[in-house]
Design a protein around this motif. Structure first.
Motif, PDB file in Angstrom:
ATOM      1  N   UNK A  31       3.577   5.529  -0.501  1.00  0.00           N
ATOM      2  CA  UNK A  31       3.333   4.740   0.522  1.00  0.00           C
ATOM      3  C   UNK A  31       4.015   2.979   0.056  1.00  0.00           C
ATOM      4  N   UNK A  32       3.581   2.831  -0.998  1.00  0.00           N
ATOM      5  CA  UNK A  32       4.194   1.505  -1.361  1.00  0.00           C
ATOM      6  C   UNK A  32       5.561   1.278  -1.311  1.00  0.00           C
ATOM      7  N   UNK A  33       6.392   2.038  -1.223  1.00  0.00           N
ATOM      8  CA  UNK A  33       7.784   2.102  -1.158  1.00  0.00           C
ATOM      9  C   UNK A  33       8.139   1.786   0.243  1.00  0.00           C
ATOM     10  N   UNK A  34       7.517   2.695   1.335  1.00  0.00           N
ATOM     11  CA  UNK A  34       7.391   2.378   2.605  1.00  0.00           C
ATOM     12  C   UNK A  34       6.941   0.926   3.010  1.00  0.00           C
ATOM     13  N   UNK A  78      -9.466  -1.810  -7.337  1.00  0.00           N
ATOM     14  CA  UNK A  78      -8.184  -2.322  -6.357  1.00  0.00           C
ATOM     15  C   UNK A  78      -7.516  -1.319  -5.595  1.00  0.00           C
ATOM     16  N   UNK A  79      -7.248   0.048  -6.400  1.00  0.00           N
ATOM     17  CA  UNK A  79      -6.589   1.069  -5.523  1.00  0.00           C
ATOM     18  C   UNK A  79      -7.528   1.518  -4.538  1.00  0.00           C
ATOM     19  N   UNK A  80      -8.910   1.615  -4.781  1.00  0.00           N
ATOM     20  CA  UNK A  80      -9.825   1.832  -3.646  1.00  0.00           C
ATOM     21  C   UNK A  80      -9.874   0.926  -2.329  1.00  0.00           C
ATOM     22  N   UNK A  81      -9.569  -0.353  -2.617  1.00  0.00           N
ATOM     23  CA  UNK A  81      -9.493  -1.229  -1.715  1.00  0.00           C
ATOM     24  C   UNK A  81      -8.212  -1.153  -0.953  1.00  0.00           C
ATOM     25  N   UNK A  82      -7.116  -0.753  -1.572  1.00  0.00           N
ATOM     26  CA  UNK A  82      -5.687  -0.453  -1.078  1.00  0.00           C
ATOM     27  C   UNK A  82      -5.989   0.485   0.169  1.00  0.00           C
ATOM     28  N   UNK A  83      -6.695   1.742  -0.395  1.00  0.00           N
ATOM     29  CA  UNK A  83      -6.848   2.663   0.652  1.00  0.00           C
ATOM     30  C   UNK A  83      -7.682   2.252   1.762  1.00  0.00           C
ATOM     31  N   UNK A  84      -8.720   1.303   1.677  1.00  0.00           N
ATOM     32  CA  UNK A  84      -9.525   0.965   2.726  1.00  0.00           C
ATOM     33  C   UNK A  84      -8.602   0.115   3.676  1.00  0.00           C
ATOM     34  N   UNK A  85      -7.731  -0.686   3.157  1.00  0.00           N
ATOM     35  CA  UNK A  85      -6.652  -1.319   4.066  1.00  0.00           C
ATOM     36  C   UNK A  85      -5.854  -0.465   4.858  1.00  0.00           C
ATOM     37  N   UNK A 135       0.735  -4.528   2.906  1.00  0.00           N
ATOM     38  CA  UNK A 135       1.913  -4.899   1.854  1.00  0.00           C
ATOM     39  C   UNK A 135       0.951  -5.772   0.736  1.00  0.00           C
ATOM     40  N   UNK A 136       1.112  -5.319  -0.408  1.00  0.00           N
ATOM     41  CA  UNK A 136       0.679  -6.000  -1.612  1.00  0.00           C
ATOM     42  C   UNK A 136       1.357  -5.662  -2.697  1.00  0.00           C
ATOM     43  N   UNK A 157      -0.749   0.326  -8.052  1.00  0.00           N
ATOM     44  CA  UNK A 157      -2.018   1.191  -7.394  1.00  0.00           C
ATOM     45  C   UNK A 157      -1.799   2.477  -7.058  1.00  0.00           C
ATOM     46  N   UNK A 158      -0.604   2.854  -6.526  1.00  0.00           N
ATOM     47  CA  UNK A 158      -0.259   4.096  -5.950  1.00  0.00           C
ATOM     48  C   UNK A 158      -0.251   5.166  -6.912  1.00  0.00           C
ATOM     49  N   UNK A 159       0.108   4.571  -8.243  1.00  0.00           N
ATOM     50  CA  UNK A 159       0.172   5.568  -9.465  1.00  0.00           C
ATOM     51  C   UNK A 159      -1.240   6.059  -9.904  1.00  0.00           C
TER      52      UNK A 159
END
Length: 890
Positions: free
Chosen positions: A65-68, A649-656, A672-673, A679-681
């Motif tokens: 997702x981070x690449x998109x 932070x990875x969990x926070x990204x999922x919530x965003x 975008x962050x 985080x995707x890793x």
């Protein structure tokens, strides 16, 4: 199963091909050597000239997702690639000193001005500074300037009128009617007793972001950021503040520096390996095969250590010619190939010495050609199994891994292939010219006695060891201990978890280590922003549409860890207020001047000085609807001490992502962050690791089956390979090692390395059975080397019985396997440990992990090859023999 003792067809074909290669190279050794040296030199020049770069986003998978999200963010910025994104971290030169002191804050503002005016880039043929080429985000540091100006004015004028117009409250201040947030810039703060104003701040962050122009290249952008870094690292000096520069370019340059720091240790590894190879080769030749100590043996030992460097230079040069980019993790490759190549050289030297000890005809040129053919026949399958399994492991790893590790895998696979090529050509040619004969003239009587004594000691030890491990109780005891070992390994594997820290990629003296700690401890827990791109906002004059967009903003502001409205930059807040406050004035202006009607509300809104900075957050369709906003971006902040943990932070990204997903159909929203690549890793690394390991294990087993047509033997080798890999990661986990991109690449490496020694032992055991089976049914096939030990054992057994009894046959086969490869694999294992030794002394996580993992992997592989596999073969033999007796079969 009736074919189990027959040589596999692949092996027979490979033997024939190996003989032809060996004899042909031996016929033209000088031409072969010149060709290999020229090829290696040309490709090594390409390697030296290739730019040494790194890519942070290279550790995110292609479909992440981070690449998109990154692509969408770049499209919003109208940029073909990343522009300038630099953070300046400023702290006091004295411990706990406040940057809000007048002189220090003044120096901070000077730094901001200096960067904005002194570092230029070419834009359409004109040299421009940051203030001139910046378009959308030029006012990111205005809160620092305005706060300083406010302090200056209030310090000189404390009248009520001024105090009402200048309010330096936290988190939002007001400067002559213009509001600004202090949250993104001021950190490490303490509040005044009344809790409304800043009392001190020990960290200020300045941001310099500029969209990329069409005539800028990635190299141009990176050079600008590095010029800023170099100025403050080498030229700038202040008694008041300390300035650190952080950007993706700076991070990548430090990762490259860490990778290149391995190069001097290659020399240390080469020297250690050369000494070890020389000493052990000389020992085996003189004391086990009764040869003289000569310079030729020293030369062949050193050439064995040069061969992998030639292979690496050639392989990487070819890859770079094909467009593959450099990756710092590739600096590990020479160490891996050095370990593999020297193993193969040990096998070839040992085979030459053994064949030479049996030779009766004169060693003329035709005989040398035949000898080299036979050397490759004997060692070719074992070397091929080792090379193909390693190449296969890295190829599968390349298919399933993210780009940066993919480059590492391709580099290793190519280097191992070139090493096999040079082993069959360059090293074979050198052996043709430098291989010694068994001439013992000039050898002292004392040496001859030692030689005879050593031969007897080795023979007696080998016989004792084979008899011991053939004992059912000993072999079952070993298997039991092995089962306990597996249990603890699996326990450790269940505790293995992902932990990402960029600091793992840096040297101990890297300034990035301190900056990363500073960012993690002082910035992230207090302000972690998220950028939300609204790609299809719709009609912004439609109240219901605007309300829906406000709902999106408020959903994020009310999430756990959200700072809330004070940290939000949402242009619709100002725009809606503008429309409601000036609605009547706008209508009157339009009525009085028709020219004004050509301007939309948005355009008039942006013409106001206090709202002009919103242009960077808006995008217009300049072709069909120049007055309409086609995209816009807003940001909001999050905080919390738990955000120091990358997993949180990875969990926070999922919530965003989950929050904006609800509005995706309406507005095509994305987040975008800049940390998203890492985080995707967190989720992808475990999945990719076990999938790659499983796929590699299956295909490696298939390669072994091509050369060893005995299913039970292949199963034993495969299980030993799997257990070795599980053991490495299980016990690393028990030692506190966590899963990350480095460990992921090590997982791929371990599958390949763990099969080498077990495959050598199992193949020679299988080959002994195949030769014995073939000798009882037909004449030996061409190029088939038969050991006198087997012939002697067979004749001795046959004199006492008309058929070879199964127990004695097993012991004979095991004796042949261990006598053929026992000493070479011990050399190989110990030499590989020595090769990894220099890496262990580096203050670099990547180097230490490779050293520890490689040593553990090879040591476990050696134990499996010399102890566990013989025990498993013994247990298998006893079980099969017992079953046959139960059913009355001989």
């Amino acid at each position: 199963m009736g074919h189990k003792n027959e040589t596999s067809r692949v092996t027979r074909i490979w033997n024939s091909l190996s003989y032809k290669i060996g004899s042909t190279v031996a016929r033209y050794p000088v031409i072969t050597i010149i060709f290999c040296l020229v090829l290696s030199a040309v490709m090594s020049i390409k390697l030296a000239l290739t730019p040494k770069v790194s890519a942070i986003d290279g550790y995110a998978s292609d479909d992440s997702m981070s690449r998109h999200e990154f692509k969408t963010f770049q499209q919003f910025l109208d940029s073909d690639g990343p522009g300038i994104t630099t953070a300046i971290l400023i702290r006091s030169s004295i411990t706990n000193g406040s940057l809000l002191e007048e002189q220090r804050l003044k120096e901070v503002v000077k730094v901001s001005d200096f960067i904005s005016t002194n570092f230029k880039l070419n834009v359409s043929g004109v040299e421009k500074n940051f203030n001139q080429f910046c378009r959308g985000f030029c006012q990111a540091n205005e809160p620092v300037r305005q706060y300083y100006n406010g302090l200056q004015i209030l310090g000189k004028n404390q009248t009520d009128g001024i105090s009402k117009r200048i309010d330096l409250s936290y988190p939002t201040s007001n400067f002559f009617g213009r509001k600004f947030s202090l949250i993104p810039n001021f950190f490490g703060i303490s509040m005044s007793p009344e809790g409304q104003h800043l009392n001190s701040s020990n960290l200020i962050v300045l941001y310099f972001r500029a969209e990329r122009y069409p005539d800028w290249s990635t190299k141009t952008v990176k050079q600008w950021e590095l010029r800023v870094r170099d100025h403050f690292a080498k030229e700038y000096s202040s008694d008041l503040i300390i300035v650190d520069v952080m950007s993706q370019t700076v991070v990548e340059s430090e990762i490259v520096r860490a990778g290149l720091s391995l190069q001097p240790f290659l020399i240390v590894g080469f020297v250690i390996m050369s000494i070890f190879c020389t000493v052990t080769t000389m020992f085996s030749a003189v004391y086990l095969y009764s040869q003289k100590a000569t310079f030729n043996k020293v030369a062949l030992s050193i050439i064995a250590c040069i061969n992998p460097f030639m292979a690496c230079g050639t392989a990487m040069g070819i890859l770079f010619f094909c467009g593959v980019t450099f990756s710092p993790i590739m600096c590990i490759t020479p160490f891996l190939v050095l370990a593999i190549s020297v193993d193969d050289s040990f096998l070839m030297l040992h085979a030459w010495n053994r064949l030479e000890s049996w030779r009766t005809a004169p060693l003329d040129k035709p005989m040398r050609e035949h000898m080299m053919g036979e050397v490759l026949v004997e060692t070719g399958p074992a070397i091929s199994i080792s090379a193909f399994t390693n190449m296969l492991a890295f190829t599968i790893g390349a298919i399933t891994s993210p780009p940066e590790i993919r480059i590492f895998c391709f580099g290793n696979a190519a280097a191992i292939f070139m090493d096999m090529f040079y082993q069959a050509t360059f090293y074979t040619a050198c052996m043709t010219l430098l291989g010694d004969t068994k001439n013992s003239e000039g050898v002292s009587e004392k040496t001859k006695r030692i030689q005879e004594r050593m031969g007897n000691v080795v023979g007696r030890f080998l016989k004792w060891y084979v008899n011991a491990i053939s004992n059912i109780f000993v072999s079952f005891g070993i298997v039991l201990v092995w089962a306990v070992f597996i249990g603890f390994a699996v326990l450790g594997l269940t505790r293995l978890h992902v932990e990402l820290r960029p600091s793992k990629f840096f040297l101990k003296d890297s300034p990035m280590l301190y900056m990363d700690r500073l960012r993690t401890n002082e910035v992230v827990p207090y302000y972690t922003p998220v950028h939300v791109i609204v790609n299809n906002p719709g009609d912004l004059t439609n109240d219901s549409n605007v309300e829906r967009l406000v709902e999106l903003k408020e959903k994020l502001e009310h999430m756990p860890n959200a700072i809330g409205a004070p940290s939000t930059k949402f242009f619709l807040d100002d725009f809606v207020q503008y429309r409601s406050s000036f609605a009547e004035e706008i209508e009157m202006d339009i009525a009085e001047d028709d020219s004004e009607s050509e301007k939309s509300d948005i355009e008039q809104f942006l013409e106001w000085p206090e709202f002009s900075f919103w242009r960077g957050f808006l995008r217009f369709d300049n072709q069909t609807h120049p007055h309409n906003v086609t995209k816009f971006m807003f940001t909001t902040g999050f905080h919390g001490q738990d955000l120091k943990d990358w997993n949180k932070r990875g969990q926070l990204l999922k919530r965003w992502r989950g929050a904006v997903e609800e509005f995706k159909d309406d507005f095509n929203t994305t987040v975008f962050t800049e940390d998203a690549f890492f985080l995707d890793m967190i989720d992808s690394i475990p999945t990719v690791t076990w999938q790659t390991t499983l796929a590699t294990f299956i295909f490696v087993s298939l390669v072994c089956f091509l050369f060893i047509s005995d299913i039970l033997t292949v199963m034993i080798v495969s299980v030993a390979t799997l257990v070795t890999s599980v053991g490495v990661f299980g016990y690393l986990s028990l030692l506190g090692v966590t899963l990350d991109p480095v460990i992921m690449s090590i997982a791929i490496m371990c599958i390949g390395f763990s099969v080498d020694i077990p495959a050598h032992v199992a193949f020679h055991f299988y080959a002994a059975k195949a030769k014995k089976h073939a000798s009882s049914h037909s004449q030996p096939s061409p190029h088939q080397v038969t050991s006198p030990d087997i012939v002697h054992s067979t004749s001795t057994t046959s004199s006492s019985d008309s058929s070879i009894s199964t127990p004695n046959s097993f012991e004979t086969n095991l004796n042949f396997a261990l006598s053929s490869v026992g000493f070479p694999v011990i050399q190989a294992g110990v030499s590989t440990d020595f090769c990894a030794l220099p890496l262990g002394f580096m203050e670099l996580y990547m180097a230490k992990m490779f050293a520890l993992s490689l040593t553990l992997c090879v040591s476990l592989s050696l134990i499996h090859g010399l102890i566990v596999i013989p025990a498993l073969l013994s247990v298998q033999h006893h079980i099969v023999h017992a079953v046959k007796r139960c059913f009355g079969r001989n």
